[in-house]
Design a protein around this motif. Structure first.
Motif, PDB file in Angstrom:
ATOM      1  N   ALA A   1     -56.821  22.243   0.537  1.00 46.66           N
ATOM      2  CA  ALA A   1     -58.205  22.530   0.776  1.00 46.66           C
ATOM      3  C   ALA A   1     -58.931  21.210   0.617  1.00 46.66           C
ATOM      4  O   ALA A   1     -58.642  20.541  -0.192  1.00 46.66           O
ATOM      5  CB  ALA A   1     -58.535  23.760  -0.252  1.00 46.66           C
ATOM      6  N   PRO A   2     -60.006  21.090   1.273  1.00 46.13           N
ATOM      7  CA  PRO A   2     -60.979  20.073   0.720  1.00 46.13           C
ATOM      8  C   PRO A   2     -61.636  20.353  -0.489  1.00 46.13           C
ATOM      9  O   PRO A   2     -61.933  21.285  -0.923  1.00 46.13           O
ATOM     10  CB  PRO A   2     -62.048  20.156   2.055  1.00 46.13           C
ATOM     11  N   ARG A   3     -62.042  19.171  -1.042  1.00 41.33           N
ATOM     12  CA  ARG A   3     -62.857  19.244  -2.594  1.00 41.33           C
ATOM     13  C   ARG A   3     -64.167  18.406  -2.157  1.00 41.33           C
ATOM     14  O   ARG A   3     -64.353  17.607  -1.662  1.00 41.33           O
ATOM     15  CB  ARG A   3     -61.979  18.124  -3.251  1.00 41.33           C
ATOM     16  N   LEU A   4     -64.995  19.438  -2.884  1.00 42.09           N
ATOM     17  CA  LEU A   4     -66.593  18.895  -2.809  1.00 42.09           C
ATOM     18  C   LEU A   4     -66.501  17.792  -3.818  1.00 42.09           C
ATOM     19  O   LEU A   4     -66.136  17.463  -4.828  1.00 42.09           O
ATOM     20  CB  LEU A   4     -67.359  19.933  -3.534  1.00 42.09           C
TER      21      LEU A   4
ATOM     22  N   ILE B   1     -63.807  15.846   0.680  1.00 43.32           N
ATOM     23  CA  ILE B   1     -62.532  14.946   1.050  1.00 43.32           C
ATOM     24  C   ILE B   1     -61.477  16.038   1.262  1.00 43.32           C
ATOM     25  O   ILE B   1     -61.164  16.876   0.260  1.00 43.32           O
ATOM     26  CB  ILE B   1     -62.693  13.851  -0.308  1.00 43.32           C
ATOM     27  N   LEU B   2     -60.629  15.506   2.071  1.00 38.93           N
ATOM     28  CA  LEU B   2     -59.522  16.366   2.385  1.00 38.93           C
ATOM     29  C   LEU B   2     -58.183  15.422   2.209  1.00 38.93           C
ATOM     30  O   LEU B   2     -57.934  14.492   2.807  1.00 38.93           O
ATOM     31  CB  LEU B   2     -59.437  16.881   3.523  1.00 38.93           C
TER      32      LEU B   2
ATOM     33  N   VAL C   1     -59.242  12.221   4.473  1.00 46.01           N
ATOM     34  CA  VAL C   1     -60.352  12.346   5.678  1.00 46.01           C
ATOM     35  C   VAL C   1     -61.608  12.931   4.885  1.00 46.01           C
ATOM     36  O   VAL C   1     -61.413  13.713   3.849  1.00 46.01           O
ATOM     37  CB  VAL C   1     -59.851  13.666   6.424  1.00 46.01           C
ATOM     38  N   LYS C   2     -62.698  12.209   5.079  1.00 44.12           N
ATOM     39  CA  LYS C   2     -64.013  12.557   4.400  1.00 44.12           C
ATOM     40  C   LYS C   2     -64.796  13.144   5.627  1.00 44.12           C
ATOM     41  O   LYS C   2     -64.851  12.998   6.650  1.00 44.12           O
ATOM     42  CB  LYS C   2     -64.592  11.399   4.170  1.00 44.12           C
TER      43      LYS C   2
ATOM     44  N   GLY D   1     -62.113   7.382   6.602  1.00 48.02           N
ATOM     45  CA  GLY D   1     -61.397   7.345   5.379  1.00 48.02           C
ATOM     46  C   GLY D   1     -60.254   6.666   5.465  1.00 48.02           C
ATOM     47  O   GLY D   1     -59.888   5.921   6.418  1.00 48.02           O
ATOM     48  N   SER D   2     -59.342   6.856   4.350  1.00 44.46           N
ATOM     49  CA  SER D   2     -58.142   5.899   4.350  1.00 44.46           C
ATOM     50  C   SER D   2     -57.021   6.871   5.184  1.00 44.46           C
ATOM     51  O   SER D   2     -57.217   7.807   5.578  1.00 44.46           O
ATOM     52  CB  SER D   2     -57.579   5.429   3.134  1.00 44.46           C
ATOM     53  N   LEU D   3     -55.975   6.341   5.212  1.00 42.29           N
ATOM     54  CA  LEU D   3     -54.791   6.895   5.747  1.00 42.29           C
ATOM     55  C   LEU D   3     -54.273   8.069   5.063  1.00 42.29           C
ATOM     56  O   LEU D   3     -53.585   8.912   5.652  1.00 42.29           O
ATOM     57  CB  LEU D   3     -53.525   6.124   5.887  1.00 42.29           C
ATOM     58  N   GLU D   4     -54.778   8.257   3.606  1.00 41.42           N
ATOM     59  CA  GLU D   4     -54.077   9.221   2.973  1.00 41.42           C
ATOM     60  C   GLU D   4     -55.424  10.393   2.758  1.00 41.42           C
ATOM     61  O   GLU D   4     -55.021  11.402   2.160  1.00 41.42           O
ATOM     62  CB  GLU D   4     -53.982   8.946   1.474  1.00 41.42           C
TER      63      GLU D   4
END
Length: 71
Positions: free
Chosen positions: A59-62, A52-53, A29-30, A24-27
């Motif tokens: 909270a993570p998103r689907l 993705i968080l 997490v996948k 993922g990027s610095l912003e």
């Protein structure tokens, strides 16, 4: 998808599935999660879900959900 349904999906798949941390990027997490999910009729199916968080969120998103390998 309602928030409650997404939370139930996350808990159900994370409990019984395989979690893989993806680049993922610095912003953000996948997560790629592979595992069974049980329907209201008691039957289960193998699925792959991507979550993705974003670091600024709680909270993570689907992102997507698709059928997994047949067993």
């Amino acid at each position: 998808m309602a928030v409650r349904e997404a939370q139930d999906l996350w808990v159900g798949i994370v409990t019984d599935g395989k979690v893989v941390l993806e680049d993922g990027s610095l912003e953000e997490v996948k997560y790629r999660i592979e595992g069974p999910i049980r329907g209201p009729n008691g039957r289960s199916a193998s699925v792959v879900s991507i979550w993705i968080l974003v670091h600024s969120e709680v909270a993570p998103r689907l992102v997507t959900l698709f059928p997994g390998a047949k067993s």
